[in-house]
Write an enzyme that holds these catalytic residues in place. Structure first.
Site, PDB file in Angstrom:
ATOM      1  N   MET A  30       0.841  -1.200   0.000  1.00 13.56           N
ATOM      2  CA  MET A  30       0.000   0.000   0.000  1.00 13.56           C
ATOM      3  C   MET A  30       0.878   1.252   0.000  1.00 13.56           C
ATOM      4  O   MET A  30       0.417   2.355   0.320  1.00 13.56           O
ATOM      5  CB  MET A  30      -0.933   0.003   1.220  1.00 13.56           C
ATOM      6  N   GLY A  31       2.149   1.090  -0.338  1.00 12.33           N
ATOM      7  CA  GLY A  31       3.038   2.250  -0.415  1.00 12.33           C
ATOM      8  C   GLY A  31       3.518   2.694   0.952  1.00 12.33           C
ATOM      9  O   GLY A  31       3.472   1.932   1.914  1.00 12.33           O
ATOM     10  N   LEU A  33       6.646   3.234   1.656  1.00 14.04           N
ATOM     11  CA  LEU A  33       7.587   2.116   1.738  1.00 14.04           C
ATOM     12  C   LEU A  33       8.632   2.297   2.827  1.00 14.04           C
ATOM     13  O   LEU A  33       9.054   3.417   3.138  1.00 14.04           O
ATOM     14  CB  LEU A  33       8.279   1.931   0.381  1.00 14.04           C
ATOM     15  N   HIS A  37       9.253  -3.495   3.361  1.00 13.44           N
ATOM     16  CA  HIS A  37       8.930  -3.646   1.935  1.00 13.44           C
ATOM     17  C   HIS A  37      10.207  -3.931   1.138  1.00 13.44           C
ATOM     18  O   HIS A  37      10.209  -4.760   0.221  1.00 13.44           O
ATOM     19  CB  HIS A  37       8.285  -2.370   1.398  1.00 13.44           C
ATOM     20  N   GLY A 147       4.939 -10.340   3.824  1.00 14.17           N
ATOM     21  CA  GLY A 147       5.679 -10.299   5.083  1.00 14.17           C
ATOM     22  C   GLY A 147       4.969 -11.049   6.203  1.00 14.17           C
ATOM     23  O   GLY A 147       3.734 -11.037   6.284  1.00 14.17           O
ATOM     24  N   LYS A 149       5.047 -10.064   9.086  1.00 14.67           N
ATOM     25  CA  LYS A 149       4.501  -9.023   9.968  1.00 14.67           C
ATOM     26  C   LYS A 149       2.974  -9.132  10.006  1.00 14.67           C
ATOM     27  O   LYS A 149       2.350  -8.973  11.035  1.00 14.67           O
ATOM     28  CB  LYS A 149       4.940  -7.661   9.437  1.00 14.67           C
ATOM     29  N   ASP A 150       2.380  -9.399   8.824  1.00  9.94           N
ATOM     30  CA  ASP A 150       0.935  -9.617   8.725  1.00  9.94           C
ATOM     31  C   ASP A 150       0.716 -11.125   8.591  1.00  9.94           C
ATOM     32  O   ASP A 150       0.336 -11.624   7.525  1.00  9.94           O
ATOM     33  CB  ASP A 150       0.385  -8.857   7.519  1.00  9.94           C
ATOM     34  N   GLN A 153      -2.651 -12.436   7.477  1.00  7.81           N
ATOM     35  CA  GLN A 153      -2.838 -12.143   6.050  1.00  7.81           C
ATOM     36  C   GLN A 153      -2.093 -13.173   5.192  1.00  7.81           C
ATOM     37  O   GLN A 153      -2.628 -13.677   4.205  1.00  7.81           O
ATOM     38  CB  GLN A 153      -2.327 -10.742   5.766  1.00  7.81           C
TER      39      GLN A 153
HETATM   40  P1  AMP Z   1       1.523  -2.942   3.467  1.00  7.53           P
HETATM   41  O1  AMP Z   1       2.080  -1.921   2.545  1.00  7.53           O
HETATM   42  O2  AMP Z   1       1.552  -2.547   4.906  1.00  7.53           O
HETATM   43  O3  AMP Z   1       0.190  -3.471   3.002  1.00  7.53           O
HETATM   44  O4  AMP Z   1       2.515  -4.187   3.387  1.00  7.53           O
HETATM   45  C1  AMP Z   1       2.871  -4.757   2.156  1.00  7.53           C
HETATM   46  C2  AMP Z   1       3.649  -6.013   2.409  1.00  7.53           C
HETATM   47  O5  AMP Z   1       4.810  -5.701   3.184  1.00  7.53           O
HETATM   48  C3  AMP Z   1       2.863  -7.070   3.215  1.00  7.53           C
HETATM   49  O6  AMP Z   1       3.151  -8.350   2.708  1.00  7.53           O
HETATM   50  C4  AMP Z   1       3.407  -6.885   4.603  1.00  7.53           C
HETATM   51  O7  AMP Z   1       3.305  -8.048   5.400  1.00  7.53           O
HETATM   52  C5  AMP Z   1       4.854  -6.552   4.306  1.00  7.53           C
HETATM   53  N1  AMP Z   1       5.468  -5.880   5.455  1.00  7.53           N
HETATM   54  C6  AMP Z   1       5.010  -4.781   6.099  1.00  7.53           C
HETATM   55  N2  AMP Z   1       5.794  -4.485   7.148  1.00  7.53           N
HETATM   56  C7  AMP Z   1       6.777  -5.424   7.162  1.00  7.53           C
HETATM   57  C8  AMP Z   1       7.899  -5.672   8.011  1.00  7.53           C
HETATM   58  N3  AMP Z   1       8.172  -4.911   9.055  1.00  7.53           N
HETATM   59  N4  AMP Z   1       8.688  -6.734   7.719  1.00  7.53           N
HETATM   60  C9  AMP Z   1       8.417  -7.531   6.658  1.00  7.53           C
HETATM   61  N5  AMP Z   1       7.375  -7.353   5.829  1.00  7.53           N
HETATM   62  C10 AMP Z   1       6.557  -6.314   6.081  1.00  7.53           C
END
Ligand code: AMP
Length: 280
Positions: A30-31, A33, A37, A147, A149-150, A153
């Protein structure tokens, strides 16, 4: 690096790449970054010939009282980071192109979506699964990287891919953290200085849970209470959930056998943060 906003153009780019024998890695985001990411992008570049990243703040995964409108957006900065991380394409469609007025098809990964974040964020995972299925159909990647982290998901996307026979390999990557342990997140941008310090209680609670497990405490109740004590000692923090659950089904555990997921969501001021850690 190419910036593509049209769904048709993205589809043609991927079809042509695959016809010429190239493999595609896909990182949906979702940007806003950050290093988390970047670790996904690095992995994608290692695994495939072409690296596609999407930047799309997906309206249907936000609840009415959530932060869709205020979610941090900075395309210029994101494009520079994408380029520095060797993305070949950034796909950045408009919400109106992704969701026509008569849009009516949703994906519900029923059981996994009921737990953890699904309890307070009712339609969230339906929105996530639906947009990821759409992005998979458009980008036609060989490998998609998410990631841990989720973590919920990631399990939901893996279940969706298996249940719907979608031809993509889903790869999970470890949580990237700041030096002091805070899990990197776009929402960390909302934290003021005091909240940023308070946010360390999430990682501290997880480390306490891990330490207890490693000292042979296998009863979730004991682990959960100790973790809760750490969060509740922080005046700016309010627990949404802290759970010890099965790493595959996310069902709560009565006793930890070989492995477990420690997962928590905590509000620091108005900012809801999540973090987790696998035991065993
Ligand atoms: P988001 O932009 O928050 O939707 O995240 C996009 C992708 O980045 C998802 O697969 C998240 O799980 C991953 N992500 C977000 N934060 C982290 C992190 N701290 N470590 C690893 N992956 C991450």
């Amino acid at each position: 690096m190419k910036l593509i906003t049209s769904i048709q153009e993205m589809r043609s780019f991927s079809s042509d790449a695959k016809k010429s024998g190239k493999s595609i890695a896909f990182v949906p985001t979702m940007g806003c970054l950050h290093g988390g990411h970047a670790s996904l992008l690095k992995k994608g570049k290692e695994l495939c010939d072409i690296l596609v990243m999407s930047i799309f703040v997906n309206p249907i995964q936000f609840g009415p009282k959530e932060d869709y409108a205020s979610y941090p957006r900075d395309l210029k900065r994101d494009l520079a980071i994408a380029e520095a991380n060797k993305a070949d394409v950034v796909f950045n469609p408009a919400a109106e192109a992704m969701y026509a007025q008569d849009f009516q098809t949703y994906i519900d990964v029923a059981c996994l979506s009921k737990h953890l974040c699904g309890i307070s964020r009712h339609a969230h995972f339906k929105g996530v699964a639906t947009v990821v299925a759409k992005l998979f159909a458009i980008v036609q990647a060989n490998i998609a990287i998410f990631g841990e982290k989720d973590y919920q998901q990631l399990l939901i996307i893996k279940a969706m891919v298996k249940d719907l026979n979608i031809d993509v390999d889903v790869v999970g990557m470890p949580i990237a953290r700041e030096l002091d342990g805070l899990a990197m997140s776009s929402r960390n941008n909302y934290l003021n200085n005091d909240e940023r310090k308070a946010a360390l209680c999430l990682h501290a609670a997880l480390m306490k849970g891990k330490e207890l497990f490693e000292n042979n405490v296998k009863k979730p109740n004991i682990i959960l209470q100790e973790m809760r004590n750490i969060i509740e000692a922080e005046p700016l923090a309010v627990v949404d959930y802290i759970n010890v659950c099965d790493v595959n089904t996310l069902e709560d555990l009565d006793k930890i056998q070989d492995s477990a997921l420690l997962a928590l969501a905590v509000k620091i001021g108005k900012v809801r943060l999540i973090d987790n850690c696998i035991l065993g």
